[in-house]
Design an enzyme around this catalytic site. Structure first.
Site, PDB file in Angstrom:
ATOM      1  CG  PHE A 142      -1.784   1.406   1.115  1.00 26.37           C
ATOM      2  CD1 PHE A 142      -3.027   1.213   0.265  1.00 26.37           C
ATOM      3  CD2 PHE A 142      -1.432   2.324   1.627  1.00 26.37           C
ATOM      4  CE1 PHE A 142      -3.767   2.487   0.108  1.00 26.37           C
ATOM      5  CE2 PHE A 142      -2.423   3.635   1.357  1.00 26.37           C
ATOM      6  CZ  PHE A 142      -3.549   3.637   0.766  1.00 26.37           C
ATOM      7  CG  ASP A 227       5.522   4.189   1.984  1.00 30.83           C
ATOM      8  OD1 ASP A 227       5.611   4.977   2.882  1.00 30.83           O
ATOM      9  OD2 ASP A 227       4.477   4.039   1.348  1.00 30.83           O
ATOM     10  CE  LYS A 256      -1.290   7.540   6.514  1.00 32.16           C
ATOM     11  NZ  LYS A 256      -0.934   6.234   5.832  1.00 32.16           N
TER      12      LYS A 256
HETATM   13  C1  LIG Z   1      -1.057   6.025   4.364  1.00 31.91           C
HETATM   14  C2  LIG Z   1       0.180   5.644   3.449  1.00 31.91           C
HETATM   15  C3  LIG Z   1       0.340   6.107   2.326  1.00 31.91           C
HETATM   16  C4  LIG Z   1      -0.455   7.164   1.773  1.00 31.91           C
HETATM   17  O1  LIG Z   1      -0.540   8.393   2.285  1.00 31.91           O
HETATM   18  P1  LIG Z   1      -1.509   9.555   2.162  1.00 31.91           P
HETATM   19  O2  LIG Z   1      -1.337  10.698   3.003  1.00 31.91           O
HETATM   20  O3  LIG Z   1      -2.873   8.770   2.449  1.00 31.91           O
HETATM   21  O4  LIG Z   1      -1.597  10.031   0.711  1.00 31.91           O
HETATM   22  C5  LIG Z   1       1.458   5.652   1.473  1.00 31.91           C
HETATM   23  N1  LIG Z   1       2.092   4.633   2.051  1.00 31.91           N
HETATM   24  C6  LIG Z   1       1.837   3.946   3.212  1.00 31.91           C
HETATM   25  C7  LIG Z   1       2.789   3.040   3.560  1.00 31.91           C
HETATM   26  C8  LIG Z   1       0.624   4.394   4.120  1.00 31.91           C
HETATM   27  O5  LIG Z   1       0.487   4.062   5.159  1.00 31.91           O
END
Ligand SMILES: *Cc1c(COP(=O)(O)O)cnc(C)c1O
Length: 401
Positions: A142, A227, A256
């Site tokens: 994700f 990520d 985040k």
């Molecule tokens: C939440 C998340 C994203 C995307 O972030 P947004 O601020 O919702 O665009 C990308 N990678 C990971 C691992 C995430 O948890």
């Protein structure tokens, strides 16, 4: 007359796009680990906005930073400098150990930045043929919701009906370093991976995986991009999930909790070899690096260090995991986690996780299912033992029913 929960639910059902399936609770206040609904009922937040409120709701230092900055200047665009962005990026570089940072707003924009950086690095630095660059990613990943990012998702729900998809991605199984080595070609520019797959149901790779990824990517001269949007900034009990294996990727994506739960702030961090592929005009964002977000970022990072937040997440995560493991429940399969990202798997033969989340809500705990079978236990990282015990008693009660 005051509007009831039902009034709000009915309204939002009528006017909002139905791209979410939230629990039927309407929140109007938050403080620390707690939130309150419009009827005044208090809940413990066990999702933390998918780790965006690691510092807790409305941390006093976050609110002060936001208010103080709002009284000065909020937005300049990158056509001019502002006095918050430099200090923010300097702090971010110091904490992450990278030379440079590129500020964006949402996580998805941070990932898009990584994809662009990797491709351009492949062309400019590695001499990959025009439009041939390939990025390797993992199944069940994700990384966000843009068209390019869902192009390399393996979840049909995220992709179906959104084509045509962006080419240039190769998918391998998560946690399999040999598969990575086999997938690399002369056109590979990068490997993009979550150190723990949170959205996929808290999937933790085998020990030593990230170390091997580091070794393989270095040997084949491809970028290792982590990520850490959800796993970073304390969630797993270390500042970054890669720290558990003492691994320093070529680049990281953060988001985040970087905005401390008050503002969307994301960043792509890397050293000069990668970052210097960006030149004036070839990438940007109107809001990226804006003074309000940068001030929020400075405060958010400060809290993580000043309050030893990762250490706390380790301590409380270990405690909660151990206590959960003692819950003798026939409904529960595996319990897995690291720090305060904990997944409780409900056996498929029993039911889906959603009904358990609904029962938890009745008990005053807001948790969200992920991928049908897993309840995610992710409180703000500032949770104390007393609050954890309060929650554990209720979780046990719901799981043992
Ligand atoms: C939440 C998340 C994203 C995307 O972030 P947004 O601020 O919702 O665009 C990308 N990678 C990971 C691992 C995430 O948890």
């Amino acid at each position: 007359m005051a509007r009831s929960t039902q009034d709000y639910l009915k309204e939002v059902d009528e006017v909002s796009a139905h791209n979410y399936h939230p629990l039927p609770v309407v929140l109007s206040k938050g403080e620390g680990c707690w939130v309150w609904d419009v009827e005044g009922k208090k809940y413990l937040d066990m999702l933390s906005a998918y780790s965006a409120v690691n510092q807790g709701h409305r941390h006093p230092k976050m609110i002060k930073a936001l208010k103080d900055q709002a009284d000065r200047i909020t937005l300049t665009s990158r056509a001019f400098h502002n006095d918050q962005m430099g200090p923010f990026l300097a702090k971010l570089c110091e904490m992450t150990g990278y030379r440079r940072a590129l500020p964006m707003n949402t996580g998805a924009e941070g990932v898009e930045t990584a994809v662009k950086a990797a491709r351009r690095w492949g062309y400019v630095k590695k001499g990959i043929g025009e439009d041939k660059a390939e990025i390797i990613v993992c199944s069940d990943n994700f990384h966000g919701r843009t068209v390019t990012i869902v192009s390399f998702s393996t979840e049909p729900l995220y992709r179906d009906g959104f084509g045509p998809m962006t080419p240039g991605f190769k998918v391998i199984p998560f946690g399999d370093a040999d598969a990575l080595e086999r997938a690399i070609t002369k056109n590979t520019c990068a490997f993009l991976v979550e150190p723990i797959q949170c959205e996929a149901g808290v999937k933790i790779p085998p020990d030593g995986y990230l170390k091997r990824v580091r070794e393989i990517t270095k040997r084949h001269n491809i970028l290792f991009m982590a990520d850490e949007i959800q796993t970073g900034l304390g969630r797993t009990g270390r500042m970054f999930a890669c720290d558990h294996e003492g691994v320093h990727p070529d680049a990281m994506i953060l988001g985040k909790a970087l905005g401390g739960g008050v503002y969307p702030v994301s960043a792509f961090v890397a050293d000069d070899d990668v970052m210097d592929v960006f030149v004036p005009g070839n990438h940007g964002s109107t809001f990226g690096g804006n003074p309000l977000g940068a001030a929020a970022g400075i405060a958010a990072l400060g809290i993580l260090i000043d309050e030893k937040v990762p250490e706390r997440a380790h301590e409380m995560g270990t405690y909660i995991m151990n206590e959960l493991a003692k819950t003798g429940s026939d409904s529960v399969g595996e319990i897995r986690g690291r720090g305060l990202i904990i997944g409780v798997e409900i056996k498929a033969s029993v039911s889906k996780a959603r009904p358990f989340c609904e029962k938890l809500m009745q008990e005053g705990i807001l948790a969200k299912e992920t991928h049908d079978q897993v309840i995610r236990i992710c409180p703000p990282l500032i949770i104390d033992k007393e609050t954890a015990d309060w929650a554990l008693a209720r979780i046990r009660k719901v799981l043992s029913r």
